[in-house]
Design a protein around this motif. Sequence first.
Motif, PDB file in Angstrom:
ATOM      1  N   LEU A  38       2.710  -7.749   0.520  1.00 20.38           N
ATOM      2  CA  LEU A  38       3.583  -8.924   1.164  1.00 20.38           C
ATOM      3  C   LEU A  38       4.499  -9.394   0.436  1.00 20.38           C
ATOM      4  N   ALA A  39       4.090  -9.616  -0.966  1.00 15.04           N
ATOM      5  CA  ALA A  39       5.259 -10.190  -1.701  1.00 15.04           C
ATOM      6  C   ALA A  39       6.388  -9.370  -1.782  1.00 15.04           C
ATOM      7  N   TYR A  40       6.239  -7.939  -1.639  1.00 11.44           N
ATOM      8  CA  TYR A  40       7.314  -7.080  -1.833  1.00 11.44           C
ATOM      9  C   TYR A  40       8.261  -6.814  -0.510  1.00 11.44           C
ATOM     10  N   ARG A  41       8.044  -7.554   0.484  1.00 14.12           N
ATOM     11  CA  ARG A  41       8.613  -7.320   1.741  1.00 14.12           C
ATOM     12  C   ARG A  41      10.078  -7.108   1.559  1.00 14.12           C
ATOM     13  N   ARG A  42      10.924  -7.952   0.603  1.00 14.64           N
ATOM     14  CA  ARG A  42      12.387  -7.797   0.736  1.00 14.64           C
ATOM     15  C   ARG A  42      12.502  -6.312   0.175  1.00 14.64           C
ATOM     16  N   GLU A  43      11.950  -5.782  -0.802  1.00 15.20           N
ATOM     17  CA  GLU A  43      12.078  -4.554  -1.424  1.00 15.20           C
ATOM     18  C   GLU A  43      11.869  -3.383  -0.570  1.00 15.20           C
ATOM     19  N   LEU A  44      11.187  -3.500   0.532  1.00 18.60           N
ATOM     20  CA  LEU A  44      10.844  -2.639   1.406  1.00 18.60           C
ATOM     21  C   LEU A  44      11.866  -2.417   2.535  1.00 18.60           C
ATOM     22  N   GLU A  45      12.727  -3.645   2.556  1.00 19.23           N
ATOM     23  CA  GLU A  45      13.780  -3.385   3.615  1.00 19.23           C
ATOM     24  C   GLU A  45      14.817  -2.191   3.392  1.00 19.23           C
ATOM     25  N   GLY A  46      14.999  -1.411   4.500  1.00 19.21           N
ATOM     26  CA  GLY A  46      15.845  -0.361   4.140  1.00 19.21           C
ATOM     27  C   GLY A  46      15.046   0.836   4.063  1.00 19.21           C
ATOM     28  N   GLN A  47      13.710   0.812   3.990  1.00 14.66           N
ATOM     29  CA  GLN A  47      12.862   2.137   3.723  1.00 14.66           C
ATOM     30  C   GLN A  47      12.092   2.515   4.893  1.00 14.66           C
ATOM     31  N   ARG A  48      12.605   2.146   6.038  1.00 10.79           N
ATOM     32  CA  ARG A  48      11.698   2.393   7.253  1.00 10.79           C
ATOM     33  C   ARG A  48      11.342   3.813   7.291  1.00 10.79           C
ATOM     34  N   ASP A  49      12.390   4.706   7.097  1.00 15.42           N
ATOM     35  CA  ASP A  49      12.076   6.137   7.344  1.00 15.42           C
ATOM     36  C   ASP A  49      11.040   6.765   6.373  1.00 15.42           C
ATOM     37  N   ARG A  50      11.268   6.181   5.185  1.00  7.49           N
ATOM     38  CA  ARG A  50      10.186   6.603   3.922  1.00  7.49           C
ATOM     39  C   ARG A  50       8.858   6.175   4.426  1.00  7.49           C
ATOM     40  N   ILE A  51       8.856   5.108   5.096  1.00  7.09           N
ATOM     41  CA  ILE A  51       7.390   4.326   5.228  1.00  7.09           C
ATOM     42  C   ILE A  51       6.852   5.186   6.484  1.00  7.09           C
ATOM     43  N   VAL A  52       7.285   5.545   7.344  1.00 10.39           N
ATOM     44  CA  VAL A  52       7.068   5.992   8.515  1.00 10.39           C
ATOM     45  C   VAL A  52       6.620   7.617   8.191  1.00 10.39           C
ATOM     46  N   LEU A  53       7.374   8.368   7.318  1.00 11.90           N
ATOM     47  CA  LEU A  53       6.816   9.705   6.913  1.00 11.90           C
ATOM     48  C   LEU A  53       5.729   9.549   6.080  1.00 11.90           C
ATOM     49  N   LEU A  54       5.805   8.874   4.904  1.00 19.15           N
ATOM     50  CA  LEU A  54       4.823   8.952   3.822  1.00 19.15           C
ATOM     51  C   LEU A  54       3.739   8.383   4.338  1.00 19.15           C
ATOM     52  N   GLY A  55       3.853   7.282   5.144  1.00 18.10           N
ATOM     53  CA  GLY A  55       2.600   6.482   6.061  1.00 18.10           C
ATOM     54  C   GLY A  55       1.907   7.391   6.439  1.00 18.10           C
ATOM     55  N   ILE A  56       2.526   8.317   7.432  1.00 15.92           N
ATOM     56  CA  ILE A  56       1.731   9.293   8.548  1.00 15.92           C
ATOM     57  C   ILE A  56       0.923  10.090   7.404  1.00 15.92           C
ATOM     58  N   THR A  57       1.904  10.596   6.476  1.00 13.95           N
ATOM     59  CA  THR A  57       0.961  11.384   5.218  1.00 13.95           C
ATOM     60  C   THR A  57      -0.121  10.793   4.769  1.00 13.95           C
ATOM     61  N   SER A  58       0.038   9.498   4.131  1.00 16.56           N
ATOM     62  CA  SER A  58      -1.042   8.953   3.725  1.00 16.56           C
ATOM     63  C   SER A  58      -2.133   8.759   4.507  1.00 16.56           C
ATOM     64  N   VAL A  59      -1.938   8.562   5.740  1.00 14.70           N
ATOM     65  CA  VAL A  59      -3.230   8.519   6.873  1.00 14.70           C
ATOM     66  C   VAL A  59      -3.945   9.783   6.749  1.00 14.70           C
ATOM     67  N   SER A  71      -9.195   4.629   4.286  1.00 15.26           N
ATOM     68  CA  SER A  71     -10.455   5.102   3.773  1.00 15.26           C
ATOM     69  C   SER A  71     -11.518   3.810   3.935  1.00 15.26           C
ATOM     70  N   ALA A  72     -11.127   2.501   3.879  1.00 12.13           N
ATOM     71  CA  ALA A  72     -12.238   1.627   3.799  1.00 12.13           C
ATOM     72  C   ALA A  72     -12.730   1.541   5.381  1.00 12.13           C
ATOM     73  N   LEU A  73     -11.802   1.705   6.613  1.00  7.60           N
ATOM     74  CA  LEU A  73     -12.214   1.693   7.658  1.00  7.60           C
ATOM     75  C   LEU A  73     -13.169   2.920   7.881  1.00  7.60           C
ATOM     76  N   TYR A  74     -12.909   4.040   7.404  1.00  7.37           N
ATOM     77  CA  TYR A  74     -13.767   5.278   7.890  1.00  7.37           C
ATOM     78  C   TYR A  74     -14.966   4.905   6.785  1.00  7.37           C
ATOM     79  N   PHE A  75     -15.193   4.410   5.634  1.00 10.46           N
ATOM     80  CA  PHE A  75     -16.565   4.023   4.971  1.00 10.46           C
ATOM     81  C   PHE A  75     -17.173   2.878   5.633  1.00 10.46           C
ATOM     82  N   ALA A  76     -16.366   2.079   6.308  1.00 10.46           N
ATOM     83  CA  ALA A  76     -17.121   0.907   7.185  1.00 10.46           C
ATOM     84  C   ALA A  76     -18.029   1.535   8.317  1.00 10.46           C
TER      85      ALA A  76
END
Length: 253
Positions: free
Chosen positions: A62-83, A194-199
């Motif tokens: 949350l503290a890094y919200r500003r640095e995440l601006e402009g990275q939407r495409d990366r977040i979506v692509l690598l977020g899906i990969t991470s899931v 992973s925490a949700l899966y383990f839960a």
Amino acid sequence: MVTLGEAALLGSAGFIGGGINAVAGGGSLISFPALLAVGYPSITANVTNTVAVWPGTIGGSLAYRRELEGQRDRIVLLGITSVVGSLIGSVLLLASPARLFDQIVPFLILFACALLAVQERLALWVLRRQGDDASGERSAGVIGAQLLASIYGAYFTAGLGILILAFLGIFLRDNMQRLNALKGLLSVVINGVSALYFALFGPVVWPVAALMAVASWTGGYLGVRVARRLSPSRLRAVVLIYGVGVALWLLVT
């Protein structure tokens, strides 16, 4: 049920681990062995630790919200990969025979220690690459690397952030703060899935997980003030000595 002394040990480990994660990373090298020390089987200790440390990772992201601006495409692509990767790693962990996991745990800890040991050099190497050509925002390389990191992170949490940052530095061209922000968010996704899966399916010890989660969150917020009295290199050295000692103890026993 844990004794009062064991609760104090686990709470302290969660607090210290949260502070270390906030400063240098590698906090699971403190919290995971503490769960082993009070007698929990390795897989139970691992899934409980994953659930316990996840809340502490959210604040930093949350503290890094500003640095995440402009990275939407990366977040979506690598977020899906991470899931996808974290689901694979979670399934592999719970499907692993306990004896096999017991045998490889010391080597996983040593691997995490090795990542922590070269963290500064990796960070410098990433900075030097900023003027080089990157392999591409949507390359198979960055997707494959993130998939591997996600599988590893769900299977064994320690060292995940260092591994992700190294992979991002190889394939993406950006400044360290933005890559670190992306790393933090991806870590939240991996640990959260992973925490949700383990839960749902894992042998989580809920009273212990709750105790350590509160301690980890508090440690990340307040413990950093104590941890900052040590230089990052000295703090890293303390964690490394402890982690290697735990790995050697597990190998012997």
